[in-house]
Design a protein around this motif. Sequence first.
Motif, short mmCIF file in Angstrom:
data_model
loop_
_atom_site.label_atom_id
_atom_site.label_comp_id
_atom_site.label_asym_id
_atom_site.label_seq_id
_atom_site.Cartn_x
_atom_site.Cartn_y
_atom_site.Cartn_z
N ALA A 179 0.40 -15.63 23.95
CA ALA A 179 0.92 -14.28 23.71
C ALA A 179 0.11 -13.56 22.64
O ALA A 179 -0.22 -12.37 22.79
N LEU A 180 -0.25 -14.24 21.56
CA LEU A 180 -0.99 -13.60 20.48
C LEU A 180 -2.43 -13.32 20.86
O LEU A 180 -3.05 -12.40 20.31
N ALA A 181 -2.97 -14.09 21.79
CA ALA A 181 -4.35 -13.86 22.22
C ALA A 181 -4.51 -12.53 22.95
O ALA A 181 -5.63 -12.03 23.11
N LYS A 182 -3.41 -11.94 23.39
CA LYS A 182 -3.46 -10.60 24.00
C LYS A 182 -3.68 -9.51 22.96
O LYS A 182 -3.87 -8.36 23.31
N ARG A 183 -3.63 -9.88 21.68
CA ARG A 183 -3.67 -8.91 20.58
C ARG A 183 -2.61 -7.84 20.80
O ARG A 183 -2.89 -6.62 20.80
N PRO A 184 -1.34 -8.25 20.93
CA PRO A 184 -0.28 -7.28 21.24
C PRO A 184 0.08 -6.43 20.03
O PRO A 184 -0.09 -6.85 18.88
N GLU A 185 0.60 -5.26 20.31
CA GLU A 185 1.21 -4.44 19.27
C GLU A 185 2.70 -4.77 19.13
O GLU A 185 3.29 -4.55 18.07
N ILE A 218 1.84 -5.46 25.05
CA ILE A 218 3.04 -6.24 24.80
C ILE A 218 2.79 -7.71 25.15
O ILE A 218 2.26 -8.01 26.22
N GLY A 219 3.18 -8.60 24.26
CA GLY A 219 3.20 -10.02 24.55
C GLY A 219 4.65 -10.46 24.72
O GLY A 219 5.53 -10.03 23.97
N PHE A 220 4.90 -11.30 25.70
CA PHE A 220 6.28 -11.73 25.98
C PHE A 220 6.30 -13.23 26.21
O PHE A 220 5.51 -13.76 26.99
N VAL A 221 7.19 -13.91 25.50
CA VAL A 221 7.41 -15.34 25.70
C VAL A 221 8.87 -15.53 26.10
O VAL A 221 9.77 -15.28 25.30
#
Length: 308
Positions: free
Chosen positions: A145-151, A80-83
């Motif tokens: 956030a996108l660099a985490k490769r989130p689903e 999960i990516g969170f901003v």
Amino acid sequence: MAADTVIDCAGLGKRYRRSWALRDCRLAVPAGHVVALVGPNGAGKTTLLSLAAGLALPSEGALTVLGGQPPGSPRALDRIGFVAQNAALYPGLPVRDLLAMGRHLNRRWDEARALAHLEGLGIPLERRYGRLSGGQQAQVSLALALAKRPELLLLDEPLAALDPLARHDFMAVLLTAVAEDGVSVVFSSHAVNELEQSCDYLVVLGGGRVQVAGEVDDLLAGHRMLTGPTAEADRVAGQLPVVRDRRAGVQSHLLVRTGGADAPVSGSWRQQRVGLTELVLSYLRQPAASALPGPRGAVPPNEKVALP
């Protein structure tokens, strides 16, 4: 819990002292969508996103993410990516150092992706975060956030402080990531007029409860605006679920749910489809008491609400 949902909650509630930010929230958000989470201030949008990100614990009920994972668990955090709104990044650190922090804190870190994102936008890596423009700061937060490769990507009011050009650039990068990586996105927003170009799934919160939820195309197809004589309005309103009831003199306007077909009304009534902005505003104008929970992830039933 369904394996193809990214947020699944049943009877979810969150209380801060004596006030409930969410209460009896039932929702099942399917994977693979760009979800707009809409509601007035205090509707529970930030609370729901914080609970899904694992930053808060529910006071009642249950919530899982990504097909049944507990929020805040190691497996969920990795995916999960969170901003947060007004993301609390260190203003005195150069962008390059923020990337280094991300690299050390995340096991699924994609440095090349973050660098390509920022360099493509001309954001200098040696510039301190606090000296960037609002649009550039938003892009740095999104890059991290996108660099985490989130689903699943959770965004709390990402467009609130941006000018129109910065909003366009931000959404372009976000929708490119959705298309290329298949990431599911849930973002809260007050920019109702911009939703039609960006989201394909809608959740409207009011008074801490889900007012309506579903795929945008299905919601638009399932509502009609009826215009006809006020003398017949009670009869028509008694036949169909009414979202909004406006009566002025001899003519009335009823926004009704029809389930995808034209409403079975007499020839004295005109009917037409509604746009997303009108649909959202109609649900937002409902009193919180009329938000009656329905099937998970579906349009809940609503009583007739007469508005001036």
